[in-house]
Design a protein around this motif. Structure first.
Motif, short mmCIF file in Angstrom:
data_model
loop_
_atom_site.label_atom_id
_atom_site.label_comp_id
_atom_site.label_asym_id
_atom_site.label_seq_id
_atom_site.Cartn_x
_atom_site.Cartn_y
_atom_site.Cartn_z
N LEU A 163 0.73 -1.09 -0.05
CA LEU A 163 0.25 0.68 0.29
C LEU A 163 1.25 1.21 -0.13
O LEU A 163 0.54 2.13 -0.95
CB LEU A 163 -0.33 -0.05 0.87
N LYS A 187 -8.16 -1.03 -0.47
CA LYS A 187 -8.61 -1.14 0.45
C LYS A 187 -9.67 -1.28 1.29
O LYS A 187 -9.73 -1.68 2.13
CB LYS A 187 -7.77 0.00 1.51
N LYS A 188 -10.99 -0.52 0.45
CA LYS A 188 -12.46 -0.82 0.80
C LYS A 188 -12.95 -2.21 0.75
O LYS A 188 -13.23 -2.68 1.86
CB LYS A 188 -13.02 0.47 0.07
N ASN A 227 -7.89 3.32 -3.30
CA ASN A 227 -9.32 2.99 -2.53
C ASN A 227 -10.03 2.23 -2.44
O ASN A 227 -10.83 1.15 -1.75
CB ASN A 227 -10.08 4.61 -2.52
N GLU A 238 -7.89 -2.52 5.25
CA GLU A 238 -6.38 -2.15 5.23
C GLU A 238 -6.01 -2.72 5.85
O GLU A 238 -4.64 -3.33 6.03
CB GLU A 238 -6.52 -0.57 5.18
N ASP A 239 -6.29 -3.58 6.95
CA ASP A 239 -5.64 -4.33 8.37
C ASP A 239 -5.07 -5.72 7.70
O ASP A 239 -4.45 -6.07 8.04
CB ASP A 239 -6.26 -4.09 9.49
#
Length: 483
Positions: free
Chosen positions: A122, A152-153, A149, A157-158
């Protein structure tokens, strides 16, 4: 005796890094007699050990390093070590070519996990976006940001760890863009195939950049459109053959602009804005189908004055970003285009913008990009009002329709394909200006571009008996020139 034992083998040097086969003796345990075999990478006296399997005593390690005869059983072990050392030496040679190496880079390449936790796929993606902005390529940076975006959505992201980006993870993202993912009671992330294709191509660029930097090595390439392969297929953009307005519809739009016959029920502050956006769209069409960014930066330059105000010259912004020479285009200012400029453009002044209201005085590159983006949205929204409320058309027009309409309508009018290609700024072996000046003089350009609108009624067979000799001669010349 221990001091005479050989403690490393190879000591291969690649740029600023030394790599060797050794034993990793870093342990707090007592009475340890065997140690894991490792490849040791050394940069500026700092070391990183990568275990490659097997454990040996210091004595056995030294004997294997020193063995010379192939008849010894230990020689086969040494041969394996040589092979291991060769593999990692080759890896270093391919890693971040042209730049120095770092232990962080090497560990990322081998394990997918960096020594610094905040360096991952990322952050590499974001770094590419930041570099694009530094190059004033805000339009491209925006596409990359939207792709990030979405990534990640849908994936969370984690859940993105280091550089462990495999085919399964990318397939999950692709599936999420295709069908959406459920978050609570809502399903989010679903987008069109065209946008999905754009985002996947962006991700492919980031993937290749991570490979180039050495963050990801010896990983399976996940993208391919070949049938029968268990890979991620990137959809092609939808065909735009139907995204154009024919000459008759373009003429209706031009007549509306000239007559200003807008609905009386429209609010008084809406009509001028719609009129302005309609003028911009028509100018895009009549200016060889250039985009709004080209329109925003069009100026009354030296060429305009050298032709007596009969033509513009500009370089396509989209092409200029990708090549040093760009694509230079000449635009004949036919009468309808001049009428539009007289209405919504600025008066001629050397070096001044033709349509300054697009940028509205924006100074920075980022501000200019935002203004162009906003005006593109305005054109799309206001042209939809015209199509729906005035003409009852189903088309949902955007600025790209002007370009497609220019090419399609000239082609249907029998204009040379070479002229259409050059006038739109497509690449050629010669510069576009050279070809124009030799192959298509300005009067020929006026003749061709005049076919973009139908401002005079076409004569029918019933009109021929009543024509004068001059009218019939003019009609014959027109018919012959259209062949």
């Amino acid at each position: 005796m221990t001091s005479n034992l050989k403690t490393s083998y190879g000591n291969y040097i690649e740029r600023n890094c030394t790599v060797s086969i050794t034993l990793d003796k870093r342990t707090s345990r007592k009475d340890v007699k065997v140690y894991p075999l490792s490849v040791r990478f050394t940069i500026s006296r700092k070391r990183w050990y990568h275990h490659v399997g097997g454990s040996y005593s210091e004595k056995d390690f030294s004997e294997i390093c020193n063995v010379q005869t192939s008849r010894s059983p230990k020689f086969e072990i040494k041969r394996q070590w040589i092979s291991i050392l060769g593999e990692y030496s080759d890896m270093l040679a391919r890693l971040n070519v042209g730049h120095e190496l770092s232990l962080e880079l090497i560990r990322n390449a081998i394990t997918g996990n960096g020594l610094v936790s905040n360096v991952n796929f990322l952050t590499a993606w974001q770094e590419v976006i930041d570099n694009l902005k530094k190059e004033d390529r805000y339009g491209t940076a925006e596409s990359y940001q939207c792709g990030l975006n979405s990534f990640k959505k849908i994936l969370g992201e984690d859940n993105i760890k280091g550089f462990k980006i495999d085919k399964e993870l990318l397939s999950e993202w692709n599936e999420g863009m295709l069908n959406g993912v459920k978050r609570g009671r809502k399903r989010i992330g679903k987008i069109s195939d065209t946008t999905r294709g754009i985002y996947l191509r962006v991700c492919r660029v980031i993937w290749n950049e991570c490979i180039r930097r050495g963050y990801m090595l010896n990983v399976e390439y996940p993208f391919s459109n070949k049938r029968g392969r268990d890979t991620i297929s990137i959809p092609r953009g939808a065909t735009r053959k139907g995204e154009f307005l024919n000459v008759d519809k373009m003429t209706q739009l031009y007549d509306l602009f000239m007559e200003k016959d807008y609905p009386e029920q429209w609010p008084c502050d809406v009509t001028p804005n719609v009129h302005f956006s309609l003028g911009l769209f028509l100018a895009q069409y009549l200016c060889n189908g250039f985009n709004l960014a080209d329109e925003a930066f069009l100026t009354y330059d030296d060429y305009y004055y050298s032709t007596g105000g009969k033509a513009f010259r500009f370089k396509r912004k989209k092409t200029t970003e990708r090549s040093e020479d760009g694509a230079e285009v000449i635009i004949p200012i036919i009468e309808p285009l001049q009428n539009i400029i007289n209405d919504i453009g600025a008066k001629p002044e050397k070096g001044a913008l033709v349509f300054p209201e697009i940028l509205k005085g924006a100074e920075t590159t980022e501000e200019k990009h935002r203004r162009i983006q906003q005006e593109n949205q305005n054109v799309r929204k206001r042209l939809h009002m015209i199509c729906k409320d005035i003409f009852g058309w189903e088309e949902r027009i955007s600025g790209t329709w002007a370009r497609h309409s220019f090419a399609t309508n000239l082609r249907n009018a029998g204009v040379d394909m070479q002229y259409i290609s050059e006038s739109m700024g497509h690449s050629t072996q010669k510069t576009v200006t050279q070809l124009y000046l030799s192959s298509y003089p300005l009067n020929k350009q006026f003749e061709y571009n005049s076919r973009l609108l139908r401002l005079e009624d076409e004569p029918t067979i019933d009109d021929i008996p009543n024509m004068t000799k001059e009218q019939m001669q003019a009609l014959l010349i027109k018919m012959m020139s259209n062949k």
